[in-house]
Design a protein around this motif. Structure first.
Motif, PDB file in Angstrom:
ATOM      1  N   SER A  20      -9.991  -8.760 -13.863  1.00 32.63           N
ATOM      2  CA  SER A  20      -9.338  -9.645 -12.892  1.00 32.63           C
ATOM      3  C   SER A  20      -8.157  -8.967 -12.211  1.00 32.63           C
ATOM      4  CB  SER A  20      -8.886 -10.935 -13.574  1.00 32.63           C
ATOM      5  OG  SER A  20      -7.966 -10.648 -14.608  1.00 32.63           O
ATOM      6  N   GLU A  21      -7.525  -7.985 -12.891  1.00 28.90           N
ATOM      7  CA  GLU A  21      -6.376  -7.312 -12.298  1.00 28.90           C
ATOM      8  C   GLU A  21      -6.757  -6.452 -11.098  1.00 28.90           C
ATOM      9  OE1 GLU A  21      -7.389  -6.942 -15.488  1.00 28.90           O
ATOM     10  OE2 GLU A  21      -7.258  -4.858 -16.124  1.00 28.90           O
ATOM     11  N   LEU A  22      -8.041  -6.202 -10.895  1.00 27.34           N
ATOM     12  CA  LEU A  22      -8.491  -5.447  -9.721  1.00 27.34           C
ATOM     13  C   LEU A  22      -9.196  -6.335  -8.704  1.00 27.34           C
ATOM     14  CD1 LEU A  22      -9.714  -2.078 -11.261  1.00 27.34           C
ATOM     15  CD2 LEU A  22      -7.591  -2.559 -10.064  1.00 27.34           C
ATOM     16  N   GLY A  23      -9.036  -7.643  -8.844  1.00 30.99           N
ATOM     17  CA  GLY A  23      -9.640  -8.573  -7.892  1.00 30.99           C
ATOM     18  C   GLY A  23      -9.137  -8.360  -6.476  1.00 30.99           C
ATOM     19  N   PHE A  24      -7.886  -7.929  -6.355  1.00 32.52           N
ATOM     20  CA  PHE A  24      -7.330  -7.681  -5.017  1.00 32.52           C
ATOM     21  C   PHE A  24      -8.071  -6.546  -4.313  1.00 32.52           C
ATOM     22  CE2 PHE A  24      -5.120  -4.498  -7.454  1.00 32.52           C
ATOM     23  CZ  PHE A  24      -4.858  -3.463  -6.557  1.00 32.52           C
ATOM     24  N   VAL A  25      -8.523  -5.543  -5.065  1.00 33.27           N
ATOM     25  CA  VAL A  25      -9.267  -4.428  -4.470  1.00 33.27           C
ATOM     26  C   VAL A  25     -10.579  -4.947  -3.902  1.00 33.27           C
ATOM     27  CG1 VAL A  25     -10.456  -2.238  -4.929  1.00 33.27           C
ATOM     28  CG2 VAL A  25      -8.227  -2.696  -5.975  1.00 33.27           C
ATOM     29  N   SER A  26     -11.282  -5.715  -4.703  1.00 34.53           N
ATOM     30  CA  SER A  26     -12.555  -6.280  -4.273  1.00 34.53           C
ATOM     31  C   SER A  26     -12.386  -7.148  -3.030  1.00 34.53           C
ATOM     32  CB  SER A  26     -13.156  -7.096  -5.422  1.00 34.53           C
ATOM     33  OG  SER A  26     -14.380  -7.646  -5.057  1.00 34.53           O
ATOM     34  N   LEU A  27     -11.375  -8.006  -3.034  1.00 30.45           N
ATOM     35  CA  LEU A  27     -11.135  -8.899  -1.904  1.00 30.45           C
ATOM     36  C   LEU A  27     -10.809  -8.116  -0.632  1.00 30.45           C
ATOM     37  CD1 LEU A  27     -10.878 -11.767  -0.819  1.00 30.45           C
ATOM     38  CD2 LEU A  27      -8.500 -11.768  -1.611  1.00 30.45           C
ATOM     39  N   GLU A  28      -9.907  -7.153  -0.726  1.00 26.78           N
ATOM     40  CA  GLU A  28      -9.529  -6.356   0.450  1.00 26.78           C
ATOM     41  C   GLU A  28     -10.709  -5.559   1.004  1.00 26.78           C
ATOM     42  OE1 GLU A  28      -6.699  -6.326   2.179  1.00 26.78           O
ATOM     43  OE2 GLU A  28      -5.705  -7.755   0.860  1.00 26.78           O
ATOM     44  N   VAL A  29     -11.527  -5.004   0.123  1.00 20.98           N
ATOM     45  CA  VAL A  29     -12.696  -4.244   0.571  1.00 20.98           C
ATOM     46  C   VAL A  29     -13.714  -5.178   1.232  1.00 20.98           C
ATOM     47  CG1 VAL A  29     -14.661  -2.841  -0.192  1.00 20.98           C
ATOM     48  CG2 VAL A  29     -12.358  -2.337  -1.027  1.00 20.98           C
ATOM     49  N   CYS A  30     -13.871  -6.383   0.700  1.00 18.55           N
ATOM     50  CA  CYS A  30     -14.772  -7.370   1.325  1.00 18.55           C
ATOM     51  C   CYS A  30     -14.323  -7.690   2.748  1.00 18.55           C
ATOM     52  CB  CYS A  30     -14.823  -8.650   0.495  1.00 18.55           C
ATOM     53  SG  CYS A  30     -15.787  -8.531  -1.016  1.00 18.55           S
ATOM     54  N   VAL A  31     -13.030  -7.871   2.943  1.00 17.84           N
ATOM     55  CA  VAL A  31     -12.499  -8.152   4.279  1.00 17.84           C
ATOM     56  C   VAL A  31     -12.805  -6.989   5.209  1.00 17.84           C
ATOM     57  CG1 VAL A  31     -10.380  -8.482   5.627  1.00 17.84           C
ATOM     58  CG2 VAL A  31     -10.708  -9.751   3.499  1.00 17.84           C
ATOM     59  N   ARG A  32     -12.581  -5.777   4.742  1.00 19.80           N
ATOM     60  CA  ARG A  32     -12.853  -4.593   5.568  1.00 19.80           C
ATOM     61  C   ARG A  32     -14.329  -4.507   5.939  1.00 19.80           C
ATOM     62  NH1 ARG A  32      -8.974   0.136   3.099  1.00 19.80           N
ATOM     63  NH2 ARG A  32      -7.110  -1.149   3.108  1.00 19.80           N
ATOM     64  N   ARG A  33     -15.183  -4.774   4.973  1.00 19.96           N
ATOM     65  CA  ARG A  33     -16.625  -4.700   5.242  1.00 19.96           C
ATOM     66  C   ARG A  33     -17.060  -5.784   6.230  1.00 19.96           C
ATOM     67  NH1 ARG A  33     -19.458  -2.715  -0.390  1.00 19.96           N
ATOM     68  NH2 ARG A  33     -18.569  -0.625  -0.242  1.00 19.96           N
ATOM     69  N   TYR A  34     -16.502  -6.967   6.099  1.00 22.81           N
ATOM     70  CA  TYR A  34     -16.829  -8.034   7.040  1.00 22.81           C
ATOM     71  C   TYR A  34     -16.382  -7.646   8.454  1.00 22.81           C
ATOM     72  CZ  TYR A  34     -17.079 -12.572   9.309  1.00 22.81           C
ATOM     73  OH  TYR A  34     -17.388 -13.585  10.183  1.00 22.81           O
ATOM     74  N   ASN A  35     -15.193  -7.104   8.564  1.00 21.22           N
ATOM     75  CA  ASN A  35     -14.652  -6.740   9.873  1.00 21.22           C
ATOM     76  C   ASN A  35     -15.375  -5.553  10.508  1.00 21.22           C
ATOM     77  OD1 ASN A  35     -12.747  -8.796   9.943  1.00 21.22           O
ATOM     78  ND2 ASN A  35     -11.227  -7.567   8.875  1.00 21.22           N
ATOM     79  N   ARG A  36     -16.110  -4.796   9.724  1.00 22.83           N
ATOM     80  CA  ARG A  36     -16.860  -3.652  10.255  1.00 22.83           C
ATOM     81  C   ARG A  36     -18.271  -4.016  10.688  1.00 22.83           C
ATOM     82  NH1 ARG A  36     -16.278   1.622   6.640  1.00 22.83           N
ATOM     83  NH2 ARG A  36     -18.471   1.529   7.114  1.00 22.83           N
ATOM     84  N   ILE A  37     -18.666  -5.244  10.534  1.00 24.83           N
ATOM     85  CA  ILE A  37     -20.027  -5.642  10.915  1.00 24.83           C
ATOM     86  C   ILE A  37     -20.265  -5.281  12.375  1.00 24.83           C
ATOM     87  CG2 ILE A  37     -21.566  -7.620  11.281  1.00 24.83           C
ATOM     88  CD1 ILE A  37     -20.327  -8.849   8.785  1.00 24.83           C
ATOM     89  N   SER A  38     -21.402  -4.688  12.624  1.00 22.42           N
ATOM     90  CA  SER A  38     -21.861  -4.170  13.920  1.00 22.42           C
ATOM     91  C   SER A  38     -21.161  -2.864  14.298  1.00 22.42           C
ATOM     92  CB  SER A  38     -21.764  -5.202  15.049  1.00 22.42           C
ATOM     93  OG  SER A  38     -20.437  -5.413  15.442  1.00 22.42           O
ATOM     94  N   ILE A  72     -19.737  -9.703  -1.047  1.00 23.15           N
ATOM     95  CA  ILE A  72     -19.049  -9.789  -2.341  1.00 23.15           C
ATOM     96  C   ILE A  72     -19.858  -9.095  -3.426  1.00 23.15           C
ATOM     97  CG2 ILE A  72     -18.334 -11.374  -4.188  1.00 23.15           C
ATOM     98  CD1 ILE A  72     -17.510 -13.348  -1.943  1.00 23.15           C
ATOM     99  N   ASN A  73     -21.158  -9.376  -3.493  1.00 23.09           N
ATOM    100  CA  ASN A  73     -21.996  -8.782  -4.532  1.00 23.09           C
ATOM    101  C   ASN A  73     -22.081  -7.263  -4.393  1.00 23.09           C
ATOM    102  OD1 ASN A  73     -22.573 -11.192  -5.873  1.00 23.09           O
ATOM    103  ND2 ASN A  73     -24.272 -11.645  -4.512  1.00 23.09           N
ATOM    104  N   ASN A  74     -22.255  -6.760  -3.176  1.00 25.19           N
ATOM    105  CA  ASN A  74     -22.325  -5.308  -2.967  1.00 25.19           C
ATOM    106  C   ASN A  74     -20.993  -4.634  -3.283  1.00 25.19           C
ATOM    107  OD1 ASN A  74     -24.996  -5.354  -2.233  1.00 25.19           O
ATOM    108  ND2 ASN A  74     -24.614  -5.228  -0.049  1.00 25.19           N
ATOM    109  N   THR A  75     -19.902  -5.278  -2.900  1.00 23.83           N
ATOM    110  CA  THR A  75     -18.583  -4.713  -3.172  1.00 23.83           C
ATOM    111  C   THR A  75     -18.315  -4.670  -4.669  1.00 23.83           C
ATOM    112  OG1 THR A  75     -17.742  -5.501  -1.051  1.00 23.83           O
ATOM    113  CG2 THR A  75     -16.106  -4.966  -2.735  1.00 23.83           C
ATOM    114  N   GLU A  76     -18.633  -5.745  -5.373  1.00 21.47           N
ATOM    115  CA  GLU A  76     -18.416  -5.770  -6.818  1.00 21.47           C
ATOM    116  C   GLU A  76     -19.290  -4.727  -7.512  1.00 21.47           C
ATOM    117  OE1 GLU A  76     -19.058  -8.625 -10.628  1.00 21.47           O
ATOM    118  OE2 GLU A  76     -18.135  -9.558  -8.868  1.00 21.47           O
TER     119      GLU A  76
END
Length: 129
Positions: free
Chosen positions: A51-69, A30-34
């Motif tokens: 706050s209107e771009l919170g969805f961008v941050s959230l979606e990118v966090c999900v992508r980064r989590y799913n790319r681990i390893s 979250i911190n790196n994405t923000e």
């Protein structure tokens, strides 16, 4: 701070994580994405995160989590299954980011200010022969 707590809860919900084992990793993501999104938006640390771009941050966090390893890979294939990653996790949101920058005056490019002085204008104190 409330925004980060909400972001954290939403991220855990989207990833369907029920335990606290991944909390440190989620905080880092979250911190790196923000921080990356702040840079793309032209925001200083003291500026409030939109706050209107919170969805961008959230979606990118999900992508980064799913790319681990799988970090750094452009594509991955195994037993007929193939996954391709964008070069930047923000690529799909570029138009949203640019729209926000335009609406908030962050697309202005300037090299500074120029002042012109007219040496022939009256009021000179030069000695005339």
């Amino acid at each position: 701070m409330a925004n980060l707590i909400l972001q954290f809860a939403n991220l855990k919900t989207m990833l369907q994580l029920k335990s606290n084992k991944q909390d440190g990793l989620l905080d880092l993501i979250i911190n790196n994405t923000e921080q990356a999104l702040r840079f793309k938006l032209g925001l200083a640390q003291k500026d409030e995160f939109p706050s209107e771009l919170g969805f961008v941050s959230l979606e990118v966090c999900v992508r980064r989590y799913n790319r681990i390893s799988n970090e750094g890979m452009a594509s991955y294939s195994q037993e007929g299954q193939s996954i391709t990653f964008n070069s930047s996790d923000f690529d799909d949101f570029e138009s949203d980011i640019n729209t926000w920058r335009e609406q908030n005056g962050k697309n202005v490019k300037s090299l500074g200010k120029v002042h012109f002085i007219n040496p022939y204008r009256g009021g000179s104190r030069a000695v005339r022969p």
